[in-house]
Design a protein around this motif. Structure first.
Motif, PDB file in Angstrom:
ATOM      1  N   TRP A  28      46.178 -81.029   9.467  1.00  0.00           N
ATOM      2  CA  TRP A  28      46.797 -79.806   9.950  1.00  0.00           C
ATOM      3  C   TRP A  28      45.846 -79.027  10.857  1.00  0.00           C
ATOM      4  O   TRP A  28      44.639 -79.024  10.662  1.00  0.00           O
ATOM      5  CB  TRP A  28      47.214 -78.911   8.780  1.00  0.00           C
ATOM      6  N   GLY A  29      46.441 -78.374  11.849  1.00  0.00           N
ATOM      7  CA  GLY A  29      45.655 -77.528  12.739  1.00  0.00           C
ATOM      8  C   GLY A  29      46.549 -76.508  13.419  1.00  0.00           C
ATOM      9  O   GLY A  29      47.781 -76.624  13.419  1.00  0.00           O
ATOM     10  N   VAL A  30      45.926 -75.494  13.991  1.00  0.00           N
ATOM     11  CA  VAL A  30      46.663 -74.456  14.716  1.00  0.00           C
ATOM     12  C   VAL A  30      46.830 -74.900  16.158  1.00  0.00           C
ATOM     13  O   VAL A  30      45.880 -75.357  16.792  1.00  0.00           O
ATOM     14  CB  VAL A  30      45.914 -73.111  14.666  1.00  0.00           C
ATOM     15  N   LEU A  31      48.043 -74.799  16.665  1.00  0.00           N
ATOM     16  CA  LEU A  31      48.323 -75.177  18.046  1.00  0.00           C
ATOM     17  C   LEU A  31      48.097 -73.957  18.930  1.00  0.00           C
ATOM     18  O   LEU A  31      48.741 -72.926  18.761  1.00  0.00           O
ATOM     19  CB  LEU A  31      49.772 -75.663  18.162  1.00  0.00           C
ATOM     20  N   SER A  32      47.142 -74.071  19.853  1.00  0.00           N
ATOM     21  CA  SER A  32      46.818 -72.921  20.699  1.00  0.00           C
ATOM     22  C   SER A  32      46.360 -73.395  22.059  1.00  0.00           C
ATOM     23  O   SER A  32      46.079 -74.580  22.265  1.00  0.00           O
ATOM     24  CB  SER A  32      45.715 -72.075  20.056  1.00  0.00           C
ATOM     25  N   ALA A  33      46.283 -72.470  22.996  1.00  0.00           N
ATOM     26  CA  ALA A  33      45.828 -72.798  24.340  1.00  0.00           C
ATOM     27  C   ALA A  33      44.427 -73.379  24.257  1.00  0.00           C
ATOM     28  O   ALA A  33      43.548 -72.825  23.608  1.00  0.00           O
ATOM     29  CB  ALA A  33      45.825 -71.548  25.219  1.00  0.00           C
ATOM     30  N   GLY A  34      44.244 -74.509  24.904  1.00  0.00           N
ATOM     31  CA  GLY A  34      42.933 -75.129  24.900  1.00  0.00           C
ATOM     32  C   GLY A  34      42.672 -75.999  23.702  1.00  0.00           C
ATOM     33  O   GLY A  34      41.665 -76.689  23.640  1.00  0.00           O
ATOM     34  N   ASP A  61      49.018 -66.629  17.068  1.00  0.00           N
ATOM     35  CA  ASP A  61      49.161 -65.779  15.893  1.00  0.00           C
ATOM     36  C   ASP A  61      49.234 -66.599  14.615  1.00  0.00           C
ATOM     37  O   ASP A  61      49.537 -66.091  13.544  1.00  0.00           O
ATOM     38  CB  ASP A  61      50.419 -64.900  16.004  1.00  0.00           C
ATOM     39  N   GLY A  62      48.941 -67.906  14.731  1.00  0.00           N
ATOM     40  CA  GLY A  62      48.985 -68.772  13.562  1.00  0.00           C
ATOM     41  C   GLY A  62      50.378 -69.258  13.228  1.00  0.00           C
ATOM     42  O   GLY A  62      50.563 -70.009  12.276  1.00  0.00           O
ATOM     43  N   ALA A  63      51.377 -68.804  14.000  1.00  0.00           N
ATOM     44  CA  ALA A  63      52.754 -69.194  13.710  1.00  0.00           C
ATOM     45  C   ALA A  63      53.042 -70.617  14.183  1.00  0.00           C
ATOM     46  O   ALA A  63      53.935 -71.271  13.668  1.00  0.00           O
ATOM     47  CB  ALA A  63      53.732 -68.217  14.353  1.00  0.00           C
ATOM     48  N   TRP A  64      52.276 -71.077  15.168  1.00  0.00           N
ATOM     49  CA  TRP A  64      52.437 -72.437  15.679  1.00  0.00           C
ATOM     50  C   TRP A  64      51.359 -73.318  15.055  1.00  0.00           C
ATOM     51  O   TRP A  64      50.165 -73.070  15.222  1.00  0.00           O
ATOM     52  CB  TRP A  64      52.278 -72.469  17.197  1.00  0.00           C
ATOM     53  N   ILE A  65      51.785 -74.348  14.316  1.00  0.00           N
ATOM     54  CA  ILE A  65      50.820 -75.276  13.736  1.00  0.00           C
ATOM     55  C   ILE A  65      51.266 -76.704  14.022  1.00  0.00           C
ATOM     56  O   ILE A  65      52.431 -76.946  14.369  1.00  0.00           O
ATOM     57  CB  ILE A  65      50.649 -75.077  12.215  1.00  0.00           C
ATOM     58  N   VAL A  66      50.347 -77.628  13.918  1.00  0.00           N
ATOM     59  CA  VAL A  66      50.644 -79.025  14.205  1.00  0.00           C
ATOM     60  C   VAL A  66      50.109 -79.895  13.072  1.00  0.00           C
ATOM     61  O   VAL A  66      49.033 -79.640  12.531  1.00  0.00           O
ATOM     62  CB  VAL A  66      50.032 -79.462  15.553  1.00  0.00           C
ATOM     63  N   SER A  67      50.906 -80.904  12.676  1.00  0.00           N
ATOM     64  CA  SER A  67      50.457 -81.882  11.691  1.00  0.00           C
ATOM     65  C   SER A  67      50.358 -83.232  12.386  1.00  0.00           C
ATOM     66  O   SER A  67      51.204 -83.576  13.217  1.00  0.00           O
ATOM     67  CB  SER A  67      51.425 -81.957  10.508  1.00  0.00           C
TER      68      SER A  67
END
Length: 231
Positions: A28-34, A61-67
């Motif tokens: 799991w990780g947070v999806l963010s720019a960069g 804002d932590g609302a977007w995450i990726v598995s």
């Protein structure tokens, strides 16, 4: 019996991957720019990497995450704890002893579950109605068929499961009666009930009959038949 699937859930350590269908550990990780995107992420991964390179921003804002699936390396995207990519819902495969037309209905219900839980519930109700016809009932009025099965001595627990599918399938198509779209977990449970009913009404009798035919000598079978003919 096949291993039951583990429906994907936000931040769950292990679940059934909707890409490769393996029960696999998830990173799991947070999806963010960069942020980095796994190389095996596929077409969506290529798109996300391009967005990062072009400077497009995903809200941090932590609302977007990726598995990331440890088995196939492909990713699922989650927004506010809900999986938005891929746009499917994982359910158990249909009982292998179901007739082919009922299996097709079951899989059709699974294919629309994410978009229309109400529609899926209505199709699963039809599956039960077809099962009743397969078991020798008229297959026209589900309530009557269930009543006949109850008179035949079918387990009260299985009768409850059939009534749950009947009532839920009916209410799902009547506005104001039951809004399954607001609670898709109800529809997911209906898939489990279809397989439970099939297991008790089709698979178990089939397995017992097969064992009886193979293990009981013909002489004993004839004695059993005579016992049944005594008055």
């Amino acid at each position: 019996m096949k291993n039951k699937m583990i429906p994907p859930e936000a931040r769950l350590e292990k679940f059934t991957c909707p890409h490769c269908m393996a029960i696999s550990s998830q990173l799991w990780g947070v999806l963010s720019a960069g942020g980095s995107v796994p190389k095996k992420a596929g077409v969506l991964g290529d798109y996300l990497r391009a967005c990062n390179e072009w400077g497009y921003r995903i809200r941090e804002d932590g609302a977007w995450i990726v598995s990331t699936c440890d088995s196939c390396g492909k990713i699922c995207i989650w927004r506010n704890e809900k999986m938005i990519y891929p746009d499917i819902v994982i359910v158990d495969e249909p009982n292998e002893d179901l007739p082919e037309d009922i299996k097709k209905d079951y899989l059709e219900a699974a294919s629309i579950l994410n978009k229309s839980p109400r529609g899926a519930a209505a199709i699963l109700r039809l599956c039960v109605q077809k099962m009743c016809k397969y078991l020798g009932k008229k297959g026209k009025t589900l309530n009557d068929d269930i009543g006949e099965l109850a008179k035949d001595g079918l387990s009260p627990t299985i009768i409850q499961a059939m009534d749950a599918l009947r009532v839920t399938g009916d209410k799902a198509v009547h506005p104001g009666e039951l809004d399954i779209n607001d609670n898709p977990q109800i529809a997911i449970k209906l898939f489990e009930l279809v397989n439970i009913i099939a297991d008790k009404m089709i698979t178990e009798p089939k397995e017992i009959s097969s064992f009886y035919d193979e293990a009981v000598p013909e002489s004993a079978k004839k004695a059993i038949e005579k016992r049944g003919q005594r008055k």
